[in-house]
Design an enzyme around this catalytic site. Structure first.
Site, mmCIF file in Angstrom:
data_model
loop_
_atom_site.group_PDB
_atom_site.id
_atom_site.type_symbol
_atom_site.label_atom_id
_atom_site.label_comp_id
_atom_site.label_asym_id
_atom_site.label_seq_id
_atom_site.Cartn_x
_atom_site.Cartn_y
_atom_site.Cartn_z
ATOM 1 N N ILE A 234 0.821 -1.217 0.000
ATOM 2 C CA ILE A 234 0.000 0.000 0.000
ATOM 3 C C ILE A 234 0.858 1.271 0.000
ATOM 4 O O ILE A 234 0.398 2.342 -0.417
ATOM 5 C CB ILE A 234 -0.958 -0.024 1.225
ATOM 6 N N GLN B 274 10.693 -4.769 10.914
ATOM 7 C CA GLN B 274 9.384 -5.407 10.736
ATOM 8 C C GLN B 274 8.316 -4.585 11.442
ATOM 9 O O GLN B 274 8.463 -4.239 12.622
ATOM 10 C CB GLN B 274 9.406 -6.837 11.299
ATOM 11 N N HIS C 30 5.978 -12.016 5.749
ATOM 12 C CA HIS C 30 5.833 -11.537 4.372
ATOM 13 C C HIS C 30 7.196 -11.356 3.733
ATOM 14 O O HIS C 30 8.173 -11.040 4.405
ATOM 15 C CB HIS C 30 5.036 -10.226 4.311
HETATM 16 P P1 AMP Z 1 7.511 -4.616 7.221
HETATM 17 O O1 AMP Z 1 7.894 -3.215 7.679
HETATM 18 O O2 AMP Z 1 8.641 -5.415 6.662
HETATM 19 O O3 AMP Z 1 6.756 -5.340 8.302
HETATM 20 O O4 AMP Z 1 6.543 -4.405 5.989
HETATM 21 C C1 AMP Z 1 5.173 -4.194 6.122
HETATM 22 C C2 AMP Z 1 4.677 -3.650 4.814
HETATM 23 O O5 AMP Z 1 3.281 -3.791 4.768
HETATM 24 C C3 AMP Z 1 4.986 -2.169 4.591
HETATM 25 O O6 AMP Z 1 5.760 -2.008 3.415
HETATM 26 C C4 AMP Z 1 3.593 -1.537 4.466
HETATM 27 O O7 AMP Z 1 3.557 -0.525 3.510
HETATM 28 C C5 AMP Z 1 2.747 -2.729 4.054
HETATM 29 N N1 AMP Z 1 1.333 -2.647 4.408
HETATM 30 C C6 AMP Z 1 0.800 -2.348 5.617
HETATM 31 N N2 AMP Z 1 -0.548 -2.397 5.566
HETATM 32 C C7 AMP Z 1 -0.879 -2.751 4.299
HETATM 33 C C8 AMP Z 1 -2.104 -2.980 3.616
HETATM 34 N N3 AMP Z 1 -3.298 -2.851 4.225
HETATM 35 N N4 AMP Z 1 -2.064 -3.334 2.315
HETATM 36 C C9 AMP Z 1 -0.883 -3.469 1.679
HETATM 37 N N5 AMP Z 1 0.313 -3.276 2.265
HETATM 38 C C10 AMP Z 1 0.329 -2.925 3.559
#
Ligand code: AMP
Ligand code: ZN
Length: 141
Positions: free
Chosen positions: A36, A98, A104
């Site tokens: 997102i 994270q 992910h």
């Molecule tokens: P991390 O910081 O490695 O945990 O990555 C989490 C990722 O999830 C970040 O890049 C956010 O932009 C992404 N993210 C959080 N909420 C959403 C959502 N609802 N849809 C898509 N991506 C998301």
């Protein structure tokens, strides 16, 4: 077979369709959707549908499936969006960046002049006894 979900996990909600996402790939076990808040054009997240807190917690068969999908998406980003390279990243714990505690894989396409900086400095290797360090790590395998 019922899967393991967490009540307040945003990626569990995405996996179950309770929160919408822009999907790129889906099968019984794995979902891939666009980040997102993308770091570059086509930044995709690959998740297991089942909840695991991070990479270290995922069973081997699901890890294999997730990385197989990440590889396919990386190839597709190169052929379809003409990415010139890919970063594959999976963060474990807050200290490592994270922010969503559901496993992910980031598949981040790279383009010349995308301005993205992944900074692994400062390098500290000269401070470590590398053979001793390797022996220490091996005791945990
Ligand atoms: P991390 O910081 O490695 O945990 O990555 C989490 C990722 O999830 C970040 O890049 C956010 O932009 C992404 N993210 C959080 N909420 C959403 C959502 N609802 N849809 C898509 N991506 C998301
Ligand atoms: Zn979850």
């Amino acid at each position: 077979m019922s899967k393991n979900y967490e009540e307040n996990c945003i990626f569990c909600k995405i996996a179950q369709g309770q929160i919408s996402s822009i999907k790129v790939y889906e099968d019984e076990d794995i979902l891939a959707f666009l980040d997102i808040d993308p770091s570059s054009k086509g930044h995709t997240l690959v998740i297991t549908k089942e909840h695991f807190a991070n990479f270290l917690m995922v069973p081997r068969n699901l890890l294999d499936k997730a990385f197989e999908v990440a590889q396919k998406i990386g190839q597709a980003l190169i052929t379809t969006l003409h990415a010139e390279g890919i970063n594959i990243i999976t963060n474990v714990n807050e200290i490592a960046g994270q922010s969503v505690f559901h496993f992910h894989i980031h598949v981040i396409p790279r383009y010349s002049q995308d301005g993205l900086k992944l900074n692994f400095s400062p390098k500290q290797i000269e401070k470590f006894n590398l053979p001793a360090l390797a022996n220490q790590i091996k005791t945990g395998l």
